[in-house]
Design a protein around this motif. Structure first.
Motif, PDB file in Angstrom:
ATOM      1  N   UNK A  42      12.722  -8.334 -87.744  1.00  0.00           N
ATOM      2  CA  UNK A  42      12.701  -8.040 -86.307  1.00  0.00           C
ATOM      3  C   UNK A  42      12.552  -6.551 -86.045  1.00  0.00           C
ATOM      4  N   UNK A  43      12.829  -5.727 -87.060  1.00  0.00           N
ATOM      5  CA  UNK A  43      12.711  -4.279 -86.910  1.00  0.00           C
ATOM      6  C   UNK A  43      11.297  -3.773 -87.168  1.00  0.00           C
ATOM      7  N   UNK A  44      10.439  -4.621 -87.758  1.00  0.00           N
ATOM      8  CA  UNK A  44       9.079  -4.158 -88.080  1.00  0.00           C
ATOM      9  C   UNK A  44       8.000  -5.076 -87.524  1.00  0.00           C
ATOM     10  N   UNK A  45       8.381  -6.166 -86.845  1.00  0.00           N
ATOM     11  CA  UNK A  45       7.343  -7.067 -86.338  1.00  0.00           C
ATOM     12  C   UNK A  45       6.724  -6.494 -85.054  1.00  0.00           C
TER      13      UNK A  45
ATOM     14  N   UNK B 101       5.502  -0.228 -81.488  1.00  0.00           N
ATOM     15  CA  UNK B 101       6.024  -1.304 -82.327  1.00  0.00           C
ATOM     16  C   UNK B 101       4.952  -1.943 -83.209  1.00  0.00           C
ATOM     17  N   UNK B 102       3.701  -1.579 -82.974  1.00  0.00           N
ATOM     18  CA  UNK B 102       2.590  -2.118 -83.752  1.00  0.00           C
ATOM     19  C   UNK B 102       2.414  -1.400 -85.088  1.00  0.00           C
ATOM     20  N   UNK B 103       3.137  -0.312 -85.305  1.00  0.00           N
ATOM     21  CA  UNK B 103       2.956   0.460 -86.548  1.00  0.00           C
ATOM     22  C   UNK B 103       4.251   0.647 -87.325  1.00  0.00           C
ATOM     23  N   UNK B 104       5.361   0.123 -86.824  1.00  0.00           N
ATOM     24  CA  UNK B 104       6.627   0.317 -87.537  1.00  0.00           C
ATOM     25  C   UNK B 104       6.576  -0.279 -88.938  1.00  0.00           C
TER      26      UNK B 104
ATOM     27  N   UNK C 163       4.435  -0.027 -91.010  1.00  0.00           N
ATOM     28  CA  UNK C 163       3.790   0.893 -91.945  1.00  0.00           C
ATOM     29  C   UNK C 163       4.768   1.901 -92.539  1.00  0.00           C
ATOM     30  N   UNK C 164       6.018   1.879 -92.076  1.00  0.00           N
ATOM     31  CA  UNK C 164       7.064   2.734 -92.669  1.00  0.00           C
ATOM     32  C   UNK C 164       7.505   2.121 -94.002  1.00  0.00           C
ATOM     33  N   UNK C 165       7.190   2.743 -95.130  1.00  0.00           N
ATOM     34  CA  UNK C 165       7.460   2.106 -96.433  1.00  0.00           C
ATOM     35  C   UNK C 165       8.937   1.839 -96.693  1.00  0.00           C
ATOM     36  N   UNK C 166       9.819   2.643 -96.117  1.00  0.00           N
ATOM     37  CA  UNK C 166      11.250   2.440 -96.358  1.00  0.00           C
ATOM     38  C   UNK C 166      11.807   1.231 -95.612  1.00  0.00           C
ATOM     39  N   UNK C 167      11.019   0.699 -94.656  1.00  0.00           N
ATOM     40  CA  UNK C 167      11.492  -0.427 -93.851  1.00  0.00           C
ATOM     41  C   UNK C 167      10.812  -1.743 -94.222  1.00  0.00           C
ATOM     42  N   UNK C 168       9.940  -1.727 -95.201  1.00  0.00           N
ATOM     43  CA  UNK C 168       9.093  -2.874 -95.487  1.00  0.00           C
ATOM     44  C   UNK C 168       9.070  -3.117 -96.999  1.00  0.00           C
ATOM     45  N   UNK C 169       9.273  -4.359 -97.397  1.00  0.00           N
ATOM     46  CA  UNK C 169       9.197  -4.689 -98.817  1.00  0.00           C
ATOM     47  C   UNK C 169       7.775  -4.494 -99.355  1.00  0.00           C
ATOM     48  N   UNK C 170       6.777  -4.550 -98.481  1.00  0.00           N
ATOM     49  CA  UNK C 170       5.398  -4.319 -98.916  1.00  0.00           C
ATOM     50  C   UNK C 170       4.825  -5.421 -99.780  1.00  0.00           C
ATOM     51  N   UNK C 171       5.268  -6.644 -99.553  1.00  0.00           N
ATOM     52  CA  UNK C 171       4.775  -7.762-100.356  1.00  0.00           C
ATOM     53  C   UNK C 171       3.306  -8.061-100.069  1.00  0.00           C
ATOM     54  N   UNK C 172       2.653  -8.693-101.035  1.00  0.00           N
ATOM     55  CA  UNK C 172       1.315  -9.243-100.861  1.00  0.00           C
ATOM     56  C   UNK C 172       1.275 -10.638-101.482  1.00  0.00           C
ATOM     57  N   UNK C 173       0.337 -11.444-100.999  1.00  0.00           N
ATOM     58  CA  UNK C 173       0.155 -12.768-101.580  1.00  0.00           C
ATOM     59  C   UNK C 173      -0.535 -12.640-102.937  1.00  0.00           C
ATOM     60  N   UNK C 174      -0.560 -13.736-103.660  1.00  0.00           N
ATOM     61  CA  UNK C 174      -1.447 -13.820-104.813  1.00  0.00           C
ATOM     62  C   UNK C 174      -2.889 -13.844-104.313  1.00  0.00           C
ATOM     63  N   UNK C 175      -3.874 -13.567-105.164  1.00  0.00           N
ATOM     64  CA  UNK C 175      -5.268 -13.670-104.721  1.00  0.00           C
ATOM     65  C   UNK C 175      -5.553 -15.061-104.148  1.00  0.00           C
TER      66      UNK C 175
END
Length: 565
Positions: A91-94, A53-56, A58-70
């Motif tokens: 809850x599926x990727x935490x 559950x520590x790497x789920x 990293x599945x790009x199809x399950x994660x919006x892949x957001x980042x903060x501003x600098x």
């Protein structure tokens, strides 16, 4: 555009959205409920392996892949701001931590909005209704580490939570060492008082990750779920929400639209619907429905960083497993058969605890906080920081490791005083907002981060722990204020506990966007139920708060519409 009509439309299938949709659909009157999810159904059971559950995320199809501003106070780094994009939401990727927080968190929430609906007594009853808790500890010699009371837990809910059946051999060694180093022990961090070192309670059952999808899997036919359906805006006629628009299609709601897309996406939907700060909307030529300055403001989050030390290989058996691909493959087959085996043991039972710091309370930065904030931080159950032991970092950064005999400790800042914001970056509703949590901006946060990390270093230097330590691999150059703070600036991460961007409060409060019945100010038949409305960043890992927020909103709706009759 063709349109379809429902009684209720729920946008977002994370913990809050699934709690709302499932409970509405199961109410006595059986209203027609539509649950819309931007991502996939996520039916692949291999994404539910407890030990993975520590790497789920990293599945790009399950994660919006957001980042903060600098981040100005983090050397200009853009920091991962992961959000789930599938049935179950985040809850599926935490990381599968199920913690409810402090009873004083909820009593403060109730006081801020003037409604006992949100106090600890009432929220605890909802937590208990949500869960089926397994507090069994198999080995007699381990039972001294946990003793949850049945009165604090539920046994009939859809969310299976509890302790792992098997533990790695060095977990008791670490818990004992920390106790000898002076950390108090807590036999159940979900009792309402999280203070002390505990066994982490997991959102896992029989080796299988629990997600919000479990709330809706037995829902009746009057709940309709649609995947791949991101909502661009709410359809508003006059000052009344009548539906939503998704991918050029309209879905109409005769009763209510409930937004549960989370602290980063709910304010986006609102702003692109013409509800938000007038200056922001005007900048991008979005027609204004209602000027609501609080939308997008008030962002809170728990920052964290880590300490990693290598250990005596005789204290654990991780090398025998993670250096052996055949063993890992065989373990996967065993997990697929019955959820047991090494993939339900390695990385599956951690230690975690919440603590107060006399050094923080005595600091000038603490004394300069407003009196009300100091009073809150001095309450019995309110911690200053959290320590997590046993984080399996090698799963996320395999290139760093050949020897798996190590301990990774994480320290999380609770009750940060820095407040961020989310704001528009374009007029395109499919573009994410700009996310700026302002990490380490407040002087209190910098002081608290220094003191908590220094305490972590001291714990690892205690003879009970240090006797098995070989070297420090990740840590600051020294224990000086300057070096510890620099380490935070270089390594700080987000716990993905984003909260407060559509804050609940009393009408007339400048920082409030919804009332105590979850109704968006100025727009009828439009509610928000997710972490964006929570006015207190609870002292926990916030998925549990998201679940109970959805459950509370449902109680309000069922009562208002007499759905239980």
């Amino acid at each position: 555009m063709a349109s379809q009509s429902y009684d209720f439309i729920v946008v977002g299938s994370g913990p809050a959205g699934c709690a709302v949709a499932a409970s509405l659909a199961k109410s006595a009157k059986g209203p027609k409920v539509l649950l819309l999810e931007a991502g996939t159904r996520n039916d692949d059971k291999t994404f539910r392996v407890s030990g993975k559950r520590w790497i789920t995320f990293m599945e790009p199809n399950l994660n919006w892949g957001y980042k903060t501003t600098p981040q100005e106070h983090c050397n200009g780094r853009e920091i991962d701001y992961c959000r789930g994009k599938c049935l179950g939401g985040s809850s599926a990727i935490n990381f599968g931590v199920y913690t409810v927080g402090a009873r004083d968190d909820y009593d403060r929430w109730a006081a801020e909005v003037g409604d006992s609906t949100f106090n600890w007594k009432n929220m605890q009853s909802r937590f208990k209704a949500l869960e089926t808790f397994s507090g069994e500890i198999a080995r007699p010699e381990h039972q001294r580490y946990g003793a949850p009371q049945t009165t604090d837990h539920g046994d009939k809910g859809a969310l299976g939570i509890g302790y792992a059946a098997e533990w790695e051999s060095d977990l008791p060694l670490i818990l004992d060492a920390f106790e000898q180093a002076g950390l108090p022990r807590n036999l159940d961090h979900n009792s309402g008082n999280p203070i002390g070192m505990s066994l982490m309670i997991n959102s896992v059952r029989d080796g299988v990750r629990t997600t919000a999808a479990d709330l809706v899997k037995s829902a009746p036919d009057n709940l309709v779920f649609m995947a791949s359906s991101p909502v661009q805006r709410v359809i508003i006629e006059g000052n009344k929400a009548v539906g939503v628009e998704s991918n050029g299609k309209q879905y109409l709601a005769s009763k209510e639209v409930i937004l549960s897309a989370g602290s980063l996406d709910t304010p986006k939907i609102l702003m692109h619907s013409g509800i938000g700060p007038v200056a922001e909307l005007t900048k991008f030529k979005i027609p204004i429905i209602h000027d609501l300055p609080a939308i997008g403001q008030g962002l809170k989050d728990h920052p964290f960083t880590t300490l990693l030390v290598t250990r005596n290989p005789e204290t654990n058996d991780r090398n025998a497993f993670f250096q052996n691909p055949e063993a890992m493959s065989a373990a996967m087959k065993q997990w697929e058969a019955d959820g047991s085996g090494p993939w339900s043991r390695h990385g599956c039972q951690l230690g975690s605890g919440w603590f107060k710091s006399e050094r923080i309370a005595a600091s000038e930065e603490f004394k300069e906080l407003p009196a009300a904030v100091q009073d809150f931080l001095n309450l019995e159950t309110i911690p200053h920081y959290e320590i997590v032991s046993g984080f399996p970092l090698h799963m996320q950064a395999p290139q760093m490791f050949q020897d798996y005999s190590y301990i990774c400790l994480a320290v999380l800042l609770m009750n940060p005083q820095s407040t961020g914001e989310v704001r528009l970056q374009s007029s395109n509703p499919d573009d994410p907002l700009l996310f700026d949590p302002h990490f380490l901006e407040h002087p209190y946060d910098r002081r608290a981060c220094i003191e908590t990390y220094r305490h972590l270093l001291e714990l690892t230097e205690h003879p009970a722990f240090a006797k098995d330590t070989l070297a420090t691999v990740i840590g600051p150059a020294s224990k000086s204020d300057e070096d510890i703070l620099q380490f935070w600036r270089d390594n700080l991460g987000s716990s993905w506990h984003m909260t407060g961007t559509v804050k609940m409060g009393k009408e007339g409060n400048k920082d409030a966007a919804v009332d105590n019945a979850f109704r968006v100010f100025g727009v009828e038949n439009l509610r928000v139920a997710d972490m964006s409305i929570v006015p207190v960043l609870t002292n926990n890992h916030t998925q549990a708060t998201a679940y109970v927020t959805g459950a509370t909103c449902t109680d309000v709706l069922i009562k208002e519409y007499s759905l239980d009759q």
